[in-house]
Scaffold this motif. Structure first.
Motif, PDB file in Angstrom:
ATOM      1  N   UNK A  33      -3.613  -0.174  -2.564  1.00 39.98           N
ATOM      2  CA  UNK A  33      -4.485  -1.331  -3.022  1.00 39.98           C
ATOM      3  C   UNK A  33      -3.897  -3.190  -2.958  1.00 39.98           C
ATOM      4  N   UNK A  34      -3.326  -3.066  -2.317  1.00 40.71           N
ATOM      5  CA  UNK A  34      -2.531  -4.868  -2.374  1.00 40.71           C
ATOM      6  C   UNK A  34      -2.719  -5.734  -2.855  1.00 40.71           C
ATOM      7  N   UNK A  35      -2.020  -4.473  -4.305  1.00 39.75           N
ATOM      8  CA  UNK A  35      -1.213  -4.844  -5.700  1.00 39.75           C
ATOM      9  C   UNK A  35      -1.517  -5.275  -6.452  1.00 39.75           C
ATOM     10  N   UNK A  36      -3.068  -4.393  -5.922  1.00 36.18           N
ATOM     11  CA  UNK A  36      -3.578  -4.977  -7.434  1.00 36.18           C
ATOM     12  C   UNK A  36      -3.980  -3.527  -8.531  1.00 36.18           C
ATOM     13  N   UNK A  37      -4.189  -3.460  -9.919  1.00 34.16           N
ATOM     14  CA  UNK A  37      -3.765  -2.688 -10.157  1.00 34.16           C
ATOM     15  C   UNK A  37      -5.254  -1.639 -10.871  1.00 34.16           C
ATOM     16  N   UNK A  38      -5.076  -0.662 -10.352  1.00 32.08           N
ATOM     17  CA  UNK A  38      -6.694   0.030 -10.189  1.00 32.08           C
ATOM     18  C   UNK A  38      -7.413  -0.202 -11.337  1.00 32.08           C
TER      19      UNK A  38
END
Ligand SMILES: [Zn+2]
Ligand SMILES: [Zn+2]
Length: 88
Positions: A33-38
């Motif tokens: 996710x490119x470091x993003x929390x889903x």
């Protein structure tokens, strides 16, 4: 052209496992996710190397993990607006 993902400090390469946990309790593979929390959408600026998976436990900027970036991916990641709060 493939992108190599590895710890900039010890060169540990993530094996696709869900090793990263967010402050909201979500556990996922941050490189999906490119470091993003889903779950909560928090953008993690820094990513920790995972010691129990063979890494060194050090934190590094998420972008530093990507090597041989394709141009389109680099643009994509530059579009991410990183919050200034610390990941503590
Ligand atoms: Zn979260
Ligand atoms: Zn490391």
């Amino acid at each position: 052209m493939s992108t190599l993902i590895a710890c900039p400090k010890c060169a540990w390469q993530p094996d696709g496992g869900a090793y990263w946990s967010c402050s909201c309790g979500c556990v996922w593979n941050t490189f999906n996710t490119g470091g993003k929390c889903p779950s909560c959408g928090k953008q993690w600026k820094n990513t920790q190397c995972i010691p129990h998976a063979g890494g060194c436990r050090e934190w590094s900027p998420h972008l530093s993990w990507y090597h041989d970036l394709d141009d389109w991916l680099e643009e994509e990641l530059n579009d991410i607006h990183v919050p200034i709060e610390e990941d503590t």
